[in-house]
Scaffold this motif. Structure first.
Motif, PDB file in Angstrom:
ATOM      1  N   TYR A 240    -100.981 -22.973   8.904  1.00 30.86           N
ATOM      2  CA  TYR A 240    -100.179 -22.801   7.698  1.00 30.86           C
ATOM      3  C   TYR A 240    -100.898 -23.472   6.538  1.00 30.86           C
ATOM      4  O   TYR A 240    -101.222 -24.665   6.596  1.00 30.86           O
ATOM      5  N   ALA A 241    -101.158 -22.727   5.471  1.00 27.87           N
ATOM      6  CA  ALA A 241    -101.815 -23.262   4.279  1.00 27.87           C
ATOM      7  C   ALA A 241    -100.797 -23.331   3.148  1.00 27.87           C
ATOM      8  O   ALA A 241    -100.161 -22.328   2.820  1.00 27.87           O
ATOM      9  N   PHE A 242    -100.631 -24.502   2.558  1.00 30.11           N
ATOM     10  CA  PHE A 242     -99.709 -24.656   1.437  1.00 30.11           C
ATOM     11  C   PHE A 242    -100.177 -23.801   0.262  1.00 30.11           C
ATOM     12  O   PHE A 242    -101.384 -23.712   0.000  1.00 30.11           O
ATOM     13  N   PRO A 243     -99.265 -23.159  -0.463  1.00 31.56           N
ATOM     14  CA  PRO A 243     -99.651 -22.329  -1.617  1.00 31.56           C
ATOM     15  C   PRO A 243    -100.460 -23.123  -2.630  1.00 31.56           C
ATOM     16  O   PRO A 243     -99.990 -24.161  -3.118  1.00 31.56           O
TER      17      PRO A 243
ATOM     18  N   PRO B  84    -106.744 -19.554   1.531  1.00 35.26           N
ATOM     19  CA  PRO B  84    -105.475 -19.490   2.274  1.00 35.26           C
ATOM     20  C   PRO B  84    -105.423 -18.370   3.301  1.00 35.26           C
ATOM     21  O   PRO B  84    -104.938 -18.564   4.426  1.00 35.26           O
ATOM     22  N   MET B  85    -105.921 -17.194   2.963  1.00 32.37           N
ATOM     23  CA  MET B  85    -105.907 -16.077   3.898  1.00 32.37           C
ATOM     24  C   MET B  85    -106.775 -16.354   5.117  1.00 32.37           C
ATOM     25  O   MET B  85    -106.397 -16.041   6.253  1.00 32.37           O
ATOM     26  N   VAL B  86    -107.946 -16.961   4.878  1.00 34.72           N
ATOM     27  CA  VAL B  86    -108.844 -17.276   5.996  1.00 34.72           C
ATOM     28  C   VAL B  86    -108.179 -18.249   6.960  1.00 34.72           C
ATOM     29  O   VAL B  86    -108.232 -18.071   8.184  1.00 34.72           O
ATOM     30  N   LEU B  87    -107.534 -19.278   6.429  1.00 27.58           N
ATOM     31  CA  LEU B  87    -106.857 -20.254   7.285  1.00 27.58           C
ATOM     32  C   LEU B  87    -105.661 -19.634   8.007  1.00 27.58           C
ATOM     33  O   LEU B  87    -105.408 -19.935   9.176  1.00 27.58           O
ATOM     34  N   ALA B  88    -104.934 -18.769   7.306  1.00 26.06           N
ATOM     35  CA  ALA B  88    -103.791 -18.103   7.936  1.00 26.06           C
ATOM     36  C   ALA B  88    -104.255 -17.216   9.085  1.00 26.06           C
ATOM     37  O   ALA B  88    -103.630 -17.183  10.154  1.00 26.06           O
ATOM     38  N   GLU B  89    -105.363 -16.512   8.881  1.00 22.89           N
ATOM     39  CA  GLU B  89    -105.896 -15.659   9.938  1.00 22.89           C
ATOM     40  C   GLU B  89    -106.384 -16.487  11.122  1.00 22.89           C
ATOM     41  O   GLU B  89    -106.408 -15.997  12.255  1.00 22.89           O
TER      42      GLU B  89
END
Length: 219
Positions: free
Chosen positions: A66-69, A57-62
């Motif tokens: 938006y990554a679903f939890p 999730p952090m990699v995609l956010a960076e």
């Protein structure tokens, strides 16, 4: 001959930039959100998927998406009867996407997650495959990343006996507790941010508009 040489020189002066033709599906759909479904594990380490999901999730956010939890996703999927990653990977993408209102679905498969001990050396290896699929089932992007880590690949102290003793201790520590998490984080980051094969900036990345404006100019 002079004319032919001039053509070659002019052709060499043209800057084509990196080949982004394989990203054409992403450029067309311009996804905003990514549903990361449970990771398919082809290894014997049951903790491997947890480590992968903890870093994605952090990699995609960076990267601007938006990554679903992932914990919420796992709970909701189990409520719908999807308890195994293989079941989720075989489910219709349209059904999964509509369940969350997601633009895309990210499928990850772990092919290797191993720490090999050879005499005084332990090498930890990970091998991941990634597939980004549109909500209608169209594959948008595909990548595979393999990395290896050997803690003994460090500078020598200059004393052979000291180095030998240090190698034995380091190898034993790595064998007992392989350094998977940093290696996994690096593999994910390199897969998605790779200048040649990675994903383009997402809509929440400051470079998003500049990136797509550049594509329009080059078309």
């Amino acid at each position: 001959m002079l004319a032919a040489l001039l053509v070659v020189v002019l052709a060499g002066c043209v800057s084509t930039g990196p080949d982004t033709e394989f990203l054409q599906p992403v450029h067309e759909h311009k996804p905003r959100s990514v549903l990361i479904v449970p990771v398919k594990n082809e290894t014997i380490d049951v903790q491997a998927p947890t480590s992968v999901l903890a870093t994605l999730p952090m990699v995609l956010a960076e990267r601007g998406y938006y990554a679903f939890p992932v914990n919420t996703v796992k709970t909701l999927l189990e409520n719908e009867g999807y308890y195994e990653a293989a079941e989720v990977h075989n489910a219709p993408p349209e059904a999964l996407a509509s369940m969350f209102g997601a633009d895309t679905i990210l499928y990850v498969t772990i092919h290797e997650w191993d720490a090999k001990y050879i005499i005084l050396s332990t090498t930890t290896t990970v091998d991941f495959e990634y597939r980004l699929v549109n909500h209608d089932g169209t594959e948008l992007w595909h990548a595979r990343k393999s990395l290896a880590y050997n803690p003994n690949n460090q500078n020598s102290s200059g004393n052979p006996l000291v180095d030998l003793f240090a190698m034995a201790i380091t190898a034993a520590i790595e064998r007992a507790a392989p350094n998977y998490l940093p290696l996994t984080r690096t593999a994910n980051a390199e897969a998605f941010r790779n200048g040649q094969r990675g994903l383009p900036p997402g809509p929440y990345d400051p470079l998003y508009i500049e990136y797509y404006n550049g594509l329009a100019i080059n078309e």
